[in-house]
Design an enzyme around this catalytic site. Structure first.
Site, short mmCIF file in Angstrom:
data_model
loop_
_atom_site.label_atom_id
_atom_site.label_comp_id
_atom_site.label_asym_id
_atom_site.label_seq_id
_atom_site.Cartn_x
_atom_site.Cartn_y
_atom_site.Cartn_z
N TRP A 377 17.65 13.24 -34.95
CA TRP A 377 16.86 12.28 -34.19
C TRP A 377 17.08 10.86 -34.70
CZ3 TRP A 377 11.22 11.00 -35.61
CH2 TRP A 377 11.06 10.99 -36.99
N ASP A 378 17.67 10.74 -35.87
CA ASP A 378 17.96 9.42 -36.43
C ASP A 378 18.56 8.50 -35.38
OD1 ASP A 378 17.88 11.51 -38.35
OD2 ASP A 378 18.78 10.22 -39.86
N GLU A 506 8.55 16.59 -43.21
CA GLU A 506 9.05 17.92 -43.59
C GLU A 506 8.35 18.51 -44.81
OE1 GLU A 506 13.27 17.29 -43.85
OE2 GLU A 506 13.52 17.29 -41.68
N LYS A 618 6.34 13.60 -46.81
CA LYS A 618 7.70 13.16 -47.14
C LYS A 618 8.00 11.84 -46.44
CE LYS A 618 12.49 14.87 -46.98
NZ LYS A 618 13.36 15.72 -46.16
N GLN A 619 7.58 11.74 -45.20
CA GLN A 619 7.89 10.55 -44.44
C GLN A 619 6.86 10.34 -43.34
OE1 GLN A 619 11.53 12.69 -43.05
NE2 GLN A 619 11.17 11.49 -41.23
#
Lengths: 789, 789
Positions: A377-378, A506, A618-619
């Site tokens: 998806w980046d 994640e 994580k993000q």
């Protein structure tokens, strides 16, 4: 919150320069990351910044985007529907090597006595150059100047100019220009982020031949059935006498120039390197194409290529540059550094995307093989905004590429017992290549991410034709997936719930009602319903085609709308925040205080089961949703959510800091926002993640652009109008950047005194400055406004 | 609820018999499962019921319990703390083959003209015999009678008697008695329940030699470092003349008897086969031991071995038999069949456990290599109750074996970032071998299961010495794990919550507050605290040792008690049931109606992500908790829970039906209970799971015993007193079984008229009949009571 200071020394080795990345001496310790930093690429062909001499080397890699091999994924314990085949980008035939021998002794950097060393990546000329002055043990001074480029103009072409001058003596000089299939190395150290899977020989020899100084090697992969031709040609310009000798075998070939160097007499070798690949054409055909490319290159010459680079990049910077300083002469050092940092990010974005056609953009661009050259998806969420506003044609290519994978996505949905289409979490060829479903296949949000990018592309470019053709079909199938995946839950008062998914974060996998996913799915459903309905009235013929292509039933659109309207969005009234998922707030708090620095990133020190048990992130996840769909949140919710989640966010993913920064700006934490921005912009320059040796972080580079445009200038575009909420931030003397919108060009110029919006090209457009609507037109092309106080 | 009728034809091929399993003709289609059904084993050595002639064969397997090879587990995507090494039971050197040639043509069952065929597994004599009358194409009638046994008396020994008589002619007869290392086959069809991982040669040749008719082959594994010697000797009794010839190579050896058969003159070959294995001793040493065993066997002779079998089994049935009929002569057919069915289960339990020393009991016993010969909780929860009440020494061996793995369990806890010890979900050598953590490592309940079994063992046998020595140390470390794993949650009013675990039901993984796990963990914590406190007062010396061994801190015990007291047990007031976990009731309902039969077991047709999203259950979970810890539930809760969960339970695991049956009995659903009981008892006889070809289901066999004892007789022992709640069930004429309790023997005898409790051995004991306490003593050894009406 980042739980450690991560800006590391490597940053400070680069001298300040607006347009260049410079290495002033040879740093053996930094070799692995310098190879990444000095990588060249045009989005089709990438070469790591290795030395021409082939040694010393950390990881010698030439990559062709989408040139991969597959391998059967072996699971410790298999289950139904698990992805079957891994896909790994292949290190292709290396054409970069030019070895130099003086007095029959090799030039080997670490051992050489260097009177001068400089390596420069010039972001205006698109050239990597190196100048070395070597004093041999016998006192001979040898000047070596090389220039390397991967052509933007000719996507299959790279070239190296290699000039040797023995300044103070006669000497036998041998230059060996080589092509070779690289050794297969194995990464099996357990870091899930690295490439692995391929074993043994990957490139199998096909046609190979040479003619004069032209070398041709072709190979094919076994399982993915891809063919590759690598052709090399040379011109040698010198007044020194020499003998040339050519050798060739299946996996390597070389032209050896045996020269009698005269004092101060230049020896200039130019090497042209071309790569052609195909999944359908035989190697013979590819060799022929390679011949054409070489014929043209030799005919035009190296200077012409240099010119082409400069021209291409001139246009790129014109469209894409972000200027951050007032006056280069007077600006303080910090500001000037920022200029270099930002341009480095933009330059790599250019390198990763410039000539992308029929492929995606790998997570590392073409600068390393980590993440196996996969598309995530980046591309859509981190890189596409930049492209939509600066190079819409490339944005369209990328979305078209996704469209070309729709059939595989339909198959994947069936593989996991769902209707519609499910785009793969990670892929090269369109099949799911994630071998760990909890952080892979479970990220169903990929579907909505791509549709979000489609919407942004259509909104900003106005390309309704694409929406109605490719877009509509993708929208139907993705909406179907969502409707099939979720259900109306009695337990949640009939709301539409989506269970068993993983959001962007994640560190919390396979959860119920991930807020990000539900919001994005709703957007997907709405957009699909709206598009189908618009199509039906505006282009009934195409609508009928669509019905034919997808078997669309009119009631489906009603279903999507109902699911969207009833979509369950978790909200905790007591805390006034959106829980990341149904059970997130139930989890234990992580003991950050007693977590030693060396335990980060946590995924390398803790079993997934442990990580998943905590409120640790994580993000950006809810924070990401607040960025992408800001209009769905009140200002107070944004602040409360940010306050809650930011301290829990480790930033163990390079995708995190940029988004945290943008939201920190929005909720008014300028200091924190700048700190995060710094991490994003310096992700690679300062090796924040500690793994830049494996390739740059293209998503973070895209985020760097977003931090400036969405963060500092406060652009918002998820609603109907393009709005700005500029922030006066210390440390930035100026921020100026262009945006292409529906074929027009808007320039935003922010100084400490005011903000100027100028229509550089176009008929006119409506924008919003804070809460004020401003109409720019050919007659009134500029508006100057103050900061909100 | 079972969503399909699963009793299949194979059942009806076995003629009715109280003590024998009989195959009246050769069924080529049933060959794979017959090999399993007719397997012989003593818990150390197992041989599948293949034909002596070596063909036809589905899966030729001789197994030594705990003889395994390891292999590196390759993950599609690796993560920290994942199990590193797979372990797979090895098919060892096959000593069973005896080929027969008449007129130099082989006897090959499928092609042979058979005038008679019968195969019998006699559960009293412990012998598998086969009688065949073969008419050769030339009209010769050849009688072949074989008898095979795996000795209970001598655990390393098997023997085959093979008698050939050519009834009506002279003929050249060749008998070739062979030993050979089996071919390695690969199972890679994606069924996660099968064995896989081993590639290529597993057994590497070491010493091999022969002397006369004695053959000796020894081998060793590469990675697990285990050595094995297989020795074979022969005696041939005949008045026919013959020549014997012996051949031997690294991987095979044979003795070939070339005979001149005379009409009606018997030729009787007895083959003795022995296996010795070791992880520390060299092959030479093992060969020597094999020689001793063979010397002894040959000296004693086959008849002596037969006698030993009969004697051993006589004692076994005395201790363990469940009689279900009044009078064999008058009983109806159904009842007599049940007798056979139940004994078949008990007999295989005997075979799986009889000579288990220093190993566990594999999920398939030694009848197949599915589940790779691993030990699971099956041993402690499904088999141990039977052993505790009928063979407490074996129960102790099994718990001692777990104790011997405590250090690896400590290491495993550290591997997954926890304190204390975590027993592996599946293992042979004590290391975690589960390559899928969601249905493996996440089953932390294994710790509590083992401690539950420990408690049962101690309660029933009174073996406090074991509790204080091995038990206490395991209790301290397992309690530590629980305390470290869970946390006091503000979100649940300070209750102790355990997140990110998988309960017995593998269709709902990595959940929060699995009711089963929390209840069992609480039991573990309580038992640990209580044991440590008792030890401190009753055996202060041992207590100090324990402190020394474990570094136990007195405050820890307080912590455990507090966690146990505050343990969060999910309960839904509205529904009046215990949710299986925090989010179970939020899940979507499965559409059973539209799920075709061929989709079961679901795990072979649906991606785990799909399965995990529904209220669908693979095997008893809350229902299991209600069985193991019945005193924690009210009668009403039990009924409500059963009513809720039973329809959601697919029984896709063979572990399910037995437990569903016991609870169905308890809540008064006799018809359903009997139906489930039938599935449990017939699991293998009728191939309910469709995979009996890969081995019997030992756990289900243990459950069959439990269904009778806990289900029909209503034994409950999780509280302090042994209580019975007998149920008069149609279809059972009588139920009589013995129980060993603290060295005494209680016999329970249930008829349609009354229940008789008799003290067969011992001083006296207190039991409970419904709510009445009854004291049996030497003076009053029997009590007759009516059914509750």
């Amino acid at each position: 919150m980042l739980h450690q200071e991560r800006i590391k020394p490597p940053l400070y080795v680069y001298p300040m320069d607006d347009w260049k990345l410079i290495e002033k001496r040879f740093y053996p310790d930094l070799l692995p990351q310098m190879e990444t930093m000095f990588s060249l690429s045009n989005g089709y062909l990438g070469m790591r910044g290795t030395f021409e001499e082939g040694a010393p080397v950390y990881q010698n890699g030439t990559f062709i985007n989408g040139f991969y091999e597959t391998w059967p994924i072996v699971y410790g314990e298999e289950a139904y529907g698990f992805a079957k085949h891994g896909q790994t980008i292949v290190k292709v035939t290396d054409g970069s090597i030019i070895r130099l021998y003086v007095d029959d002794e090799p030039f080997y950097l670490p051992a050489a006595q260097l009177l001068h060393f400089e390596r420069v990546l010039d972001m205006q000329s698109g050239v990597l150059s190196r100048e070395v002055l070597w004093e041999t043990p016998s006192g001979k001074r040898v000047s070596i100047k090389s220039q390397r480029l991967v052509s933007f103009q000719y996507r299959h072409l790279a070239a190296i100019s290699y000039e040797v001058i023995v300044q103070n003596a006669r000497a036998p000089v041998v230059i060996s220009s080589e092509v070779m299939v690289p050794q297969v190395e194995q990464h099996m150290d357990g870091d899930p982020r690295l490439a692995h899977g391929l074993k043994g020989r990957v490139l199998h020899p096909r046609v190979n031949y040479f003619r004069d100084q032209r070398l041709m090697l072709s190979h094919a992969t076994d399982k993915s059935g891809m063919a590759l031709a690598c052709g090399v040609d040379h011109t040698l310009a010198t007044e020194c006498s020499y003998i040339a000798k050519t050798q060739s075998s299946e996996d390597s070939a070389k032209v050896l120039y045996n020269l009698n160097a005269e004092p101060d007499m230049p020896i200039k070798l130019v090497k042209y390197i071309t790569y052609h690949k195909s999944k359908t054409q035989p190697p013979e055909e590819l060799c022929e194409r390679a011949e054409w490319t070489l014929d043209r290159a030799v005919d035009h010459g190296f200077e012409n290529l240099l010119e082409g680079q400069r021209e291409f990049l001139g246009e790129f910077w014109e469209r894409s540059d972000i200027q951050v300083m007032l006056d280069p002469e007077t600006a303080v050092r910090t500001t000037r550094e920022i200029q270099q940092w930002i341009r480095f990010n933009l330059f790599h974005l250019c390198q990763a995307s410039a000539r992308v056609e029929n492929t995606g953009i790998p997570a590392k661009g073409l600068t390393g093989s980590a993440y196996e050259g996969h598309y995530f998806w980046d591309t859509e969420i981190y890189v596409l905004p930049f492209l939509v506003y600066t190079a819409p044609q490339i944005a369209k290519n990328l979305l078209s590429f996704r469209y070309s994978l729709l059939d595989q996505a339909r198959q994947r949905a069936r593989d996991v017992n769902q209707k519609g289409a499910l785009f793969p979490w990670r892929t090269i060829n369109g099949e799911e290549a994630s071998a760990y479903y909890a952080a892979g296949t479970a990220q169903y949000h990929i579907n909505a991410d791509i549709m979000y990018a489609l919407k942004k592309y259509v909104d900003v470019t106005g390309d309704q034709a694409f929406l109605f053709r490719e877009g509509a079909e993708m929208l139907v199938e993705t909406a179907r997936l969502w409707y099939d995946l979720g259900f109306f839950s009695d337990h949640k008062e009939g709301k539409f719930c989506i269970h068993g998914v993983t959001g962007p974060d994640e560190y919390n996998t396979v959860v119920n009602n991930n807020t990000f996913t539900n919001l994005m799915a709703r957007e997907n459903l709405w957009f699909a319903a709206q598009t189908v309905e618009t199509l039906k009235t505006q282009d009934p013929e195409r609508f009928l085609e669509l019905v034919d292509e997808t078997g669309l039933n009119p009631t489906e659109v009603q279903d999507w709308k109902r699911a969207a309207e009833l979509m369950y969005i978790p909200f905790d009234e007591k805390k006034g925040i959106h829980p990341q998922d149904d059970s997130f707030l139930d989890r234990e708090m992580w003991d950050f205080e007693n977590t030693p620095k060396e335990k980060y990133p946590l995924l390398l020190s803790y079993h997934p089961l442990v990580i998943y048990r905590y409120q640790i992130i994580k993000q950006a996840d809810v924070v990401m949703a607040m960025f992408l769909l800001g209009h769905e949140f009140t200002a107070e919710q944004k602040k409360r959510n940010f306050d809650y989640y930011d301290p829990l966010t480790t930033g163990d993913s390079s995708l995190s800091v940029g988004i945290q920064s943008i939201l920190a700006f929005e909720v008014g934490y300028d200091q924190k926002a700048l700190e995060y921005a710094r991490y994003a912009v310096l992700m690679d320059l300062s090796d924040v993640g500690g793994n830049v040796s494996e390739g740059v972080h293209i998503a973070s580079m895209g985020a760097s652009w977003m931090v400036m445009v969405y963060g500092v200038a406060g652009l918002r575009d998820s609603d109907s109008v393009l709005s700005f909420w500029p922030r006066l931030t210390r440390g930035l003397e100026r921020l100026r950047f262009p945006l292409q919108v529906q074929g027009q060009v808007l320039e935003v110029d922010i100084t400490p005194e005011s903000i100027t919006y100028s229509l550089r090209r176009g008929e006119g457009m409506l924008i919003r400055h804070y809460n004020e609507d401003i109409r720019l037109s050919a007659e009134n092309p500029a508006a100057v406004r103050p900061f909100k106080t």
